[in-house]
Design a protein around this motif. Structure first.
Motif, PDB file in Angstrom:
ATOM      1  N   ILE A 167       1.866   2.744   2.521  1.00  0.00           N
ATOM      2  CA  ILE A 167       1.605   3.522   3.735  1.00  0.00           C
ATOM      3  C   ILE A 167       2.715   3.259   4.753  1.00  0.00           C
ATOM      4  O   ILE A 167       3.098   2.112   4.951  1.00  0.00           O
ATOM      5  CB  ILE A 167       0.234   3.144   4.331  1.00  0.00           C
ATOM      6  CG1 ILE A 167      -0.865   3.465   3.316  1.00  0.00           C
ATOM      7  CG2 ILE A 167      -0.023   3.858   5.642  1.00  0.00           C
ATOM      8  CD1 ILE A 167      -2.242   3.012   3.722  1.00  0.00           C
TER       9      ILE A 167
ATOM     10  N   SER B 109       0.807  -1.225   0.000  1.00  0.00           N
ATOM     11  CA  SER B 109       0.000   0.000   0.000  1.00  0.00           C
ATOM     12  C   SER B 109       0.838   1.271   0.000  1.00  0.00           C
ATOM     13  O   SER B 109       0.320   2.348  -0.267  1.00  0.00           O
ATOM     14  CB  SER B 109      -0.928   0.024   1.218  1.00  0.00           C
ATOM     15  OG  SER B 109      -0.172   0.259   2.391  1.00  0.00           O
TER      16      SER B 109
ATOM     17  N   GLU C  33      -3.027 -10.109   6.976  1.00  0.00           N
ATOM     18  CA  GLU C  33      -3.002  -9.753   5.550  1.00  0.00           C
ATOM     19  C   GLU C  33      -1.574  -9.541   5.066  1.00  0.00           C
ATOM     20  O   GLU C  33      -1.232  -9.850   3.926  1.00  0.00           O
ATOM     21  CB  GLU C  33      -3.806  -8.477   5.297  1.00  0.00           C
ATOM     22  CG  GLU C  33      -5.297  -8.728   5.311  1.00  0.00           C
ATOM     23  CD  GLU C  33      -6.062  -7.437   5.527  1.00  0.00           C
ATOM     24  OE1 GLU C  33      -5.697  -6.413   4.918  1.00  0.00           O
ATOM     25  OE2 GLU C  33      -7.003  -7.437   6.328  1.00  0.00           O
TER      26      GLU C  33
ATOM     27  N   PRO D 244     -14.347   9.903  14.127  1.00  0.00           N
ATOM     28  CA  PRO D 244     -13.384   9.504  15.140  1.00  0.00           C
ATOM     29  C   PRO D 244     -12.469  10.685  15.502  1.00  0.00           C
ATOM     30  O   PRO D 244     -12.124  11.477  14.632  1.00  0.00           O
ATOM     31  CB  PRO D 244     -12.565   8.400  14.471  1.00  0.00           C
ATOM     32  CG  PRO D 244     -13.324   8.001  13.281  1.00  0.00           C
ATOM     33  CD  PRO D 244     -14.195   9.142  12.889  1.00  0.00           C
TER      34      PRO D 244
ATOM     35  N   SER E  50      -5.543  -8.393  12.292  1.00  0.00           N
ATOM     36  CA  SER E  50      -5.971  -8.664  10.916  1.00  0.00           C
ATOM     37  C   SER E  50      -4.979  -8.051   9.924  1.00  0.00           C
ATOM     38  O   SER E  50      -4.783  -8.572   8.832  1.00  0.00           O
ATOM     39  CB  SER E  50      -7.380  -8.111  10.672  1.00  0.00           C
ATOM     40  OG  SER E  50      -7.454  -6.751  11.010  1.00  0.00           O
TER      41      SER E  50
ATOM     42  N   GLN F  96       2.316   4.764  10.652  1.00  0.00           N
ATOM     43  CA  GLN F  96       0.978   5.330  10.484  1.00  0.00           C
ATOM     44  C   GLN F  96      -0.087   4.234  10.554  1.00  0.00           C
ATOM     45  O   GLN F  96      -1.135   4.414  11.172  1.00  0.00           O
ATOM     46  CB  GLN F  96       0.921   6.032   9.129  1.00  0.00           C
ATOM     47  CG  GLN F  96      -0.327   6.859   8.926  1.00  0.00           C
ATOM     48  CD  GLN F  96      -0.482   7.264   7.479  1.00  0.00           C
ATOM     49  OE1 GLN F  96       0.490   7.407   6.733  1.00  0.00           O
ATOM     50  NE2 GLN F  96      -1.711   7.434   7.048  1.00  0.00           N
ATOM     51  N   GLU F  97       0.215   3.093   9.933  1.00  0.00           N
ATOM     52  CA  GLU F  97      -0.724   1.959   9.990  1.00  0.00           C
ATOM     53  C   GLU F  97      -0.954   1.548  11.439  1.00  0.00           C
ATOM     54  O   GLU F  97      -2.088   1.304  11.858  1.00  0.00           O
ATOM     55  CB  GLU F  97      -0.155   0.763   9.208  1.00  0.00           C
ATOM     56  CG  GLU F  97      -0.236   0.921   7.710  1.00  0.00           C
ATOM     57  CD  GLU F  97      -1.394   0.133   7.134  1.00  0.00           C
ATOM     58  OE1 GLU F  97      -2.355  -0.154   7.857  1.00  0.00           O
ATOM     59  OE2 GLU F  97      -1.322  -0.207   5.935  1.00  0.00           O
TER      60      GLU F  97
ATOM     61  N   SER G   4     -13.723  -8.881  10.591  1.00  0.00           N
ATOM     62  CA  SER G   4     -13.285  -7.694   9.826  1.00  0.00           C
ATOM     63  C   SER G   4     -12.966  -6.545  10.777  1.00  0.00           C
ATOM     64  O   SER G   4     -13.375  -5.409  10.560  1.00  0.00           O
ATOM     65  CB  SER G   4     -14.360  -7.222   8.843  1.00  0.00           C
ATOM     66  OG  SER G   4     -14.490  -8.122   7.797  1.00  0.00           O
TER      67      SER G   4
ATOM     68  N   THR H 123      -3.089   3.914  13.359  1.00  0.00           N
ATOM     69  CA  THR H 123      -4.499   3.835  12.991  1.00  0.00           C
ATOM     70  C   THR H 123      -5.165   2.595  13.555  1.00  0.00           C
ATOM     71  O   THR H 123      -6.319   2.626  13.961  1.00  0.00           O
ATOM     72  CB  THR H 123      -4.651   3.790  11.460  1.00  0.00           C
ATOM     73  OG1 THR H 123      -3.709   4.662  10.890  1.00  0.00           O
ATOM     74  CG2 THR H 123      -6.043   4.202  11.039  1.00  0.00           C
ATOM     75  N   ARG H 124      -4.431   1.479  13.570  1.00  0.00           N
ATOM     76  CA  ARG H 124      -5.063   0.207  13.914  1.00  0.00           C
ATOM     77  C   ARG H 124      -4.974  -0.137  15.387  1.00  0.00           C
ATOM     78  O   ARG H 124      -5.782  -0.904  15.901  1.00  0.00           O
ATOM     79  CB  ARG H 124      -4.423  -0.917  13.098  1.00  0.00           C
ATOM     80  CG  ARG H 124      -4.815  -0.812  11.648  1.00  0.00           C
ATOM     81  CD  ARG H 124      -3.999  -1.744  10.801  1.00  0.00           C
ATOM     82  NE  ARG H 124      -4.483  -1.732   9.438  1.00  0.00           N
ATOM     83  CZ  ARG H 124      -5.475  -2.518   9.005  1.00  0.00           C
ATOM     84  NH1 ARG H 124      -6.062  -3.330   9.839  1.00  0.00           N
ATOM     85  NH2 ARG H 124      -5.857  -2.472   7.751  1.00  0.00           N
TER      86      ARG H 124
ATOM     87  N   PRO I 172     -10.693  -3.842  12.257  1.00  0.00           N
ATOM     88  CA  PRO I 172      -9.512  -3.186  11.658  1.00  0.00           C
ATOM     89  C   PRO I 172      -8.370  -2.986  12.652  1.00  0.00           C
ATOM     90  O   PRO I 172      -7.937  -1.863  12.867  1.00  0.00           O
ATOM     91  CB  PRO I 172     -10.074  -1.851  11.179  1.00  0.00           C
ATOM     92  CG  PRO I 172     -11.223  -1.573  12.081  1.00  0.00           C
ATOM     93  CD  PRO I 172     -11.784  -2.902  12.509  1.00  0.00           C
TER      94      PRO I 172
ATOM     95  N   TYR J 170     -13.265   4.347  19.627  1.00  0.00           N
ATOM     96  CA  TYR J 170     -14.626   4.747  19.265  1.00  0.00           C
ATOM     97  C   TYR J 170     -15.555   4.917  20.467  1.00  0.00           C
ATOM     98  O   TYR J 170     -16.432   5.766  20.454  1.00  0.00           O
ATOM     99  CB  TYR J 170     -15.230   3.724  18.299  1.00  0.00           C
ATOM    100  CG  TYR J 170     -14.703   3.815  16.877  1.00  0.00           C
ATOM    101  CD1 TYR J 170     -13.594   4.606  16.570  1.00  0.00           C
ATOM    102  CD2 TYR J 170     -15.321   3.135  15.840  1.00  0.00           C
ATOM    103  CE1 TYR J 170     -13.110   4.685  15.277  1.00  0.00           C
ATOM    104  CE2 TYR J 170     -14.842   3.216  14.543  1.00  0.00           C
ATOM    105  CZ  TYR J 170     -13.743   3.986  14.270  1.00  0.00           C
ATOM    106  OH  TYR J 170     -13.283   4.067  12.983  1.00  0.00           O
TER     107      TYR J 170
ATOM    108  N   GLY K  41     -17.050  -5.594  11.615  1.00  0.00           N
ATOM    109  CA  GLY K  41     -16.683  -4.182  11.606  1.00  0.00           C
ATOM    110  C   GLY K  41     -16.787  -3.544  12.980  1.00  0.00           C
ATOM    111  O   GLY K  41     -17.091  -4.203  13.966  1.00  0.00           O
TER     112      GLY K  41
ATOM    113  N   THR L 108      -9.669 -11.113  12.029  1.00  0.00           N
ATOM    114  CA  THR L 108      -9.911 -11.397  10.615  1.00  0.00           C
ATOM    115  C   THR L 108     -11.366 -11.810  10.389  1.00  0.00           C
ATOM    116  O   THR L 108     -12.024 -11.316   9.475  1.00  0.00           O
ATOM    117  CB  THR L 108      -8.957 -12.503  10.126  1.00  0.00           C
ATOM    118  OG1 THR L 108      -7.621 -12.084  10.384  1.00  0.00           O
ATOM    119  CG2 THR L 108      -9.121 -12.734   8.642  1.00  0.00           C
TER     120      THR L 108
ATOM    121  N   LEU M  83     -18.316  -0.267  13.230  1.00  0.00           N
ATOM    122  CA  LEU M  83     -19.345   0.757  13.183  1.00  0.00           C
ATOM    123  C   LEU M  83     -20.177   0.468  11.948  1.00  0.00           C
ATOM    124  O   LEU M  83     -19.636   0.136  10.912  1.00  0.00           O
ATOM    125  CB  LEU M  83     -18.639   2.112  13.037  1.00  0.00           C
ATOM    126  CG  LEU M  83     -19.392   3.375  13.399  1.00  0.00           C
ATOM    127  CD1 LEU M  83     -19.712   3.385  14.870  1.00  0.00           C
ATOM    128  CD2 LEU M  83     -18.518   4.575  13.060  1.00  0.00           C
TER     129      LEU M  83
END
Lengths: 552, 334
Positions: free
Chosen positions: B85, B83, B292, B176, B288, B89-90, B282, B93-94, B284, B181, B166, B279, B168
């Motif tokens: 990225i 990606s 990937e 966010p 997971s 940063q990943e 899903s 975020t995760r 995030p 959350y 998920g 996974t 949300l």
């Protein structure tokens, strides 16, 4: 110490309190209704917000630097391409380019561009913007390519032979004639050039945005800027991409919704569950074995994508028995392809004599018949070819589910059973997907293997040249057929469409007779929408703009 | 105390080195590499080779490893090959997603596990004890992903009480702020979003929390039994104190020491991201993402993810050890 312990106890009590609140909050949620309405008290999608269930995060939002369906889906909404495909077909229609034509020698393609179009950031769309985009993909030395940051634009090489400065590059030069005219000069004629440039990989991005973002362009931290129906709002990694209507979109009256949310739901069964719960409006790639569940819910509708793939059985001519054409034809006759397709695809697929999918019928010769399923005749042919007692065969099947082979192992077992019936003793093998793809190209390759192909663009060249053209047959023992090689080269260069049809039809006849890659199936990927969604027309090419989709 | 902490932090260095080396070698053992994954079926061997060169994958392994270490020293984990990225940063975020799920799972595990363990100990060999112990045995030995799929099928697909995946359902007005959350929705006084977030948390939290729950219940029970057989408990009972008071005031305090240890360790494990559960749902999070990364042979993602997870794990352990000093005055740090 005691005081500290108390504090710690207080913390525990606090946690307990939080959980109590949590539980009471859930208890207040309305219970399920018979209409299958959403049961969570979450704000549900309103009519002007469309929620799409995608299979996962895009790899990148940078055009020309992706190959995966998840990326193309998002990019299709943000970017426009020079040329589009008519909804649901493989026919070309104008997009950012209003017209295009080849010179008489087929070497120069001139594109006339749409006027007055602006990127989402206000930058003017013009021939220079097109040049900047194409040059990044093509020229390894391009200042805006940021290849030192690991970018590679591999799909450009895949579809157009190579990069600037390499022998194999189809493209010779790019020339900006004026603001609305751009010329591409090729090294040799390539009739499918417009079709290839129209594929979903090659959206046109704002040069200003690329300049500003540098190597970060395409990642979640910077906005992706195109001219398309929807504007980028945010990409929450692992969760969703949010897009909003582009009020200045050049197509009047589109898109039909104010907001488009694309949620990433990896499991096909979870996508269907979310759709049934109403938390998404439409989704793609539902497993064929869930067709019944889909049909049993009156709030849902199946939406089939026209087939644009082929699942085949490859026979390696470097393995002695398979060097003999009669043996290969016997194998094609021994396998009950129609029966296998009927039992494994829940009616979401067809099997015919053509390697290209049914949507290419314009280029297909319908006069020659499919291999008949005739084990008796197959046995006889094997005996005539010198194998009265059959021979051993190693058959490789893929370890992963693909649209053209959703369940490779049981399908491979069915092949093995049919071949066993005519005396061919099959051993089944598999290995990790990445290794599977790589090792098939290493000498001597696999004796026989399953694989498939989903088209990149709407031209037979994309199916036939890769599999039967020069350089495309390494994995089947370097099979050579000069006649086919020549026909495919000629068809590639021929600018007259009627002549191309003729050339492809001739090539297909020989390919069918040679039986080195036996076409088994063309499958229809299964998508679904809720019944209040309309005007979604899935493209055979695997992704489309959602500008037409309406929600009532 | 500070010297102790400093020493423990220094101990991190060989641990991280060892882990990075192991991960690096394991990744090399998996057949296929990012170049093949990136190029897919179209790839000719020549194209794969060219891309390997561009990605630096044709360098000798020791050099590749040293290059990775050199970057790590500058706190640069590189970029995802797929990606583009930056890894940091990943993670940023995760990580909140994984943290939120871990806390929720830990709350489930503690609030059910500790009381169950206490009751089982007090009513030793009674039916509650037998039920608790056999259930916890089941909980520990059940494959987590299987439980997750079962819960999804039952509560999301069939009963439709809870969302299947998920964090949300639909954004609406919710934006966010911190990435946590639960907190974000409360900060915005958005109760609808808060309810939605909670609803999404329940199934994965139960799935992830099952094993810690079972372990906590068992440890609590055995610690409690140990303490209840001590002399001072007999004394307390002899003084005529109420049984409830004896258990809660005298026994529990001392029995909780090993329980805190195990809670800390389990929490550390959870924070490393429940790969399969995330996974399936899903979710995030880090788990997971690493999964990937492995599938795509995205070396920087797997390396960076594992290094991060290891650091978190070691730090949590350190916190557990430090908390001992507060829980048990007899423990001194040398």
């Amino acid at each position: 110490m005691l005081g500290r312990l108390k504090r710690w106890q207080v913390a525990l009590c606090t946690l307990a309190a939080v959980l109590t609140v949590t539980i009471s909050n859930c208890a207040q949620q309305p219970s399920t209704t018979t209409e299958g309405a959403p049961t969570t008290s979450s704000p549900t999608a309103n009519a002007s917000t469309l929620v799409f269930g995608s299979g996962g995060d895009p790899a990148s939002l940078e055009p020309g630097n992706i190959e995966d369906g998840n990326s193309i889906y998002v990019q299709h909404q943000i970017y426009d391409r020079l040329i589009d495909y008519k909804p649901g077909t493989t026919e070309l229609e104008p997009a950012l380019a209003t017209e295009w034509e080849a010179s008489d020698d087929g070497l120069t393609w001139t594109f006339k561009l749409r006027e007055g179009v602006k990127f989402h950031d206000g930058t003017d769309f013009n021939a220079e913007a097109v040049r900047v985009n194409v040059n990044r993909w093509w020229d390894p030395a391009d200042r805006l390519g940021f290849r030192d940051a690991g970018k590679n634009y591999a799909i450009w090489e895949g579809l157009f032979g190579g990069y600037k400065g390499s022998e194999e590059s189809t493209l010779q030069s790019i020339n900006v004639v004026d603001d609305t005219t751009i010329e591409f000069t090729l090294k040799e004629p390539f009739a499918a050039f417009p079709a290839a440039i129209a594929s979903g990989y090659f959206g046109i991005a704002s040069p200003t945005a690329i300049e500003q973002a540098g190597a970060d362009y395409g990642t979640a931290s910077v906005p992706a800027i195109g001219t398309g129906p929807y504007k980028f709002v945010e990409w929450r990694i692992g969760d969703r991409v949010v897009l909003e209507r582009n009020p200045d979109y050049w197509k009047d009256g589109f898109p039909k919704t104010d907001q488009l949310v694309m949620r990433f739901i990896k499991e096909p069964s979870a996508r269907l569950a979310e759709l049934r719960a109403g938390s998404i409006d439409f989704t793609v790639d539902i497993a064929p074995d869930q067709l019944n569940e889909l049909q049993s819910d009156s709030n849902l509708q199946e939406v089939r994508r026209p087939p644009f793939n082929v699942g085949y059985l490859a026979l390696n001519t470097s393995y002695e028995p398979l060097a003999n054409k009669e043996v290969r034809q016997a194998i094609a006759m021994a396998i009950n392809r129609k029966g296998i397709v009927d039992s494994f695809w829940s009616g979401l697929a067809s099997s015919d004599s053509h390697f290209t999918p049914p949507s290419m019928d314009k280029y297909q010769d319908s006069s020659f018949l499919d291999y008949e399923y005739n084990p008796e005749r197959a046995k006889q042919m094997l005996a005539e070819a010198g194998y009265p007692d059959g021979f051993p065969l190693e058959l490789w099947y893929m370890p992963v589910s693909r649209p053209y082979y959703p369940t490779p192992k049981p399908i491979a077992e069915a092949f093995a059973a049919d071949l066993g019936a005519v005396g061919i003793n099959v051993t089944l093998n598999t290995k990790d997907w990445a290794a599977y793809l790589a090792d098939r190209l290493k000498e001597p390759g696999y004796q026989a293997f399953m694989l498939g192909w989903t088209g990149d663009y709407g031209d037979p060249d994309n199916f036939l040249y890769y599999h039967f053209g020069v350089g495309g047959t390494t994995d089947i023992g370097g099979w050579r057929n000069e006649e086919v090689f020549k026909l495919l080269e000629d068809a590639r260069k021929e600018t007259d469409d009627a002549k191309r049809v003729e050339l492809y039809q001739q090539a297909e006849k020989i390919i069918h007779d040679e039986a080195v890659r036996i076409p088994v199936v063309h499958s229809e990927p299964l998508n679904a929408q809720r019944s209040n969604i309309s005007d979604w027309v899935p493209s055979p090419l695997g992704s489309e703009s959602f500008e037409t989709v309406t929600k009532s | 105390m500070l010297r102790y902490i400093a020493k423990r932090l220094l101990d991190l260095i060989p641990v991280i080195l060892g882990i990075t080396l192991l991960v690096f070698l394991f990744l090399q053992l998996i057949p296929g590499d990012p170049a093949i994954v990136l190029l897919g079926q179209r790839a000719t061997p020549a194209q794969v080779e060219a891309l390997r060169e561009q990605l630096g994958l044709n360098q000798p392994l020791p050099l590749q490893y040293l290059a990775f270490l050199g970057k790590l020293l500058r706190l640069d984990l590189g970029r995802s090959i797929i990606s583009g990225i930056p890894i940091t940063q990943e993670i940023a975020t995760r990580w909140p997603a994984t943290f939120e799920l871990s806390v929720a799972a830990m709350i489930v595990a503690m609030l059910l596990g500790v009381p169950a363990g206490i009751i089982a100990a007090v009513r030793k060999n009674g039916w509650i004890d037998n039920l608790t112990m056999s259930t916890s045995l089941l909980g520990v030995s059940m494959p987590v992903y299987w439980l997750g799929l079962l819960l999804i099928y039952l509560f999301a697909v069939n009963l439709r009480w809870l969302p299947p995946s998920g964090r949300l359902s639909i954004g609406g007005t919710f934006q966010p702020i911190t990435g946590f959350y639960l907190l974000d929705s409360l900060l915005q006084f958005n109760l609808a979003a808060f309810g939605d977030v909670v609803a999404h948390l329940i199934l994965p939290a139960i799935t992830v929390g099952t094993i810690p729950l079972a372990i906590i219940a068992r440890i609590t029970r055995s610690a409690m039994l140990e303490v209840l057989s001590q002399d001072y408990i007999r004394t307390a009972r002899a003084k005529g104190l109420l049984e409830r008071w004896v258990i809660l005031k005298h026994a529990l305090k001392n029995a909780l020491l090993p329980v805190v240890t195990i809670i800390g360790l389990q929490f550390g494990t959870l924070l490393s991201g429940a790969i399969l559960t995330e996974t399936i749902f899903s979710w995030p999070g880090i788990g997971s993402w690493i999964y990937e990364g492995i599938l795509a042979r995205d070396y920087p993602v797997v390396q960076g993810g594992v290094v991060f997870v290891a650091i978190v794990f070691v730090l949590i352990n350190l916190l557990v050890d430090i908390s001992y000093a507060f829980l048990d005055p007899r423990i001194q740090f040398k």
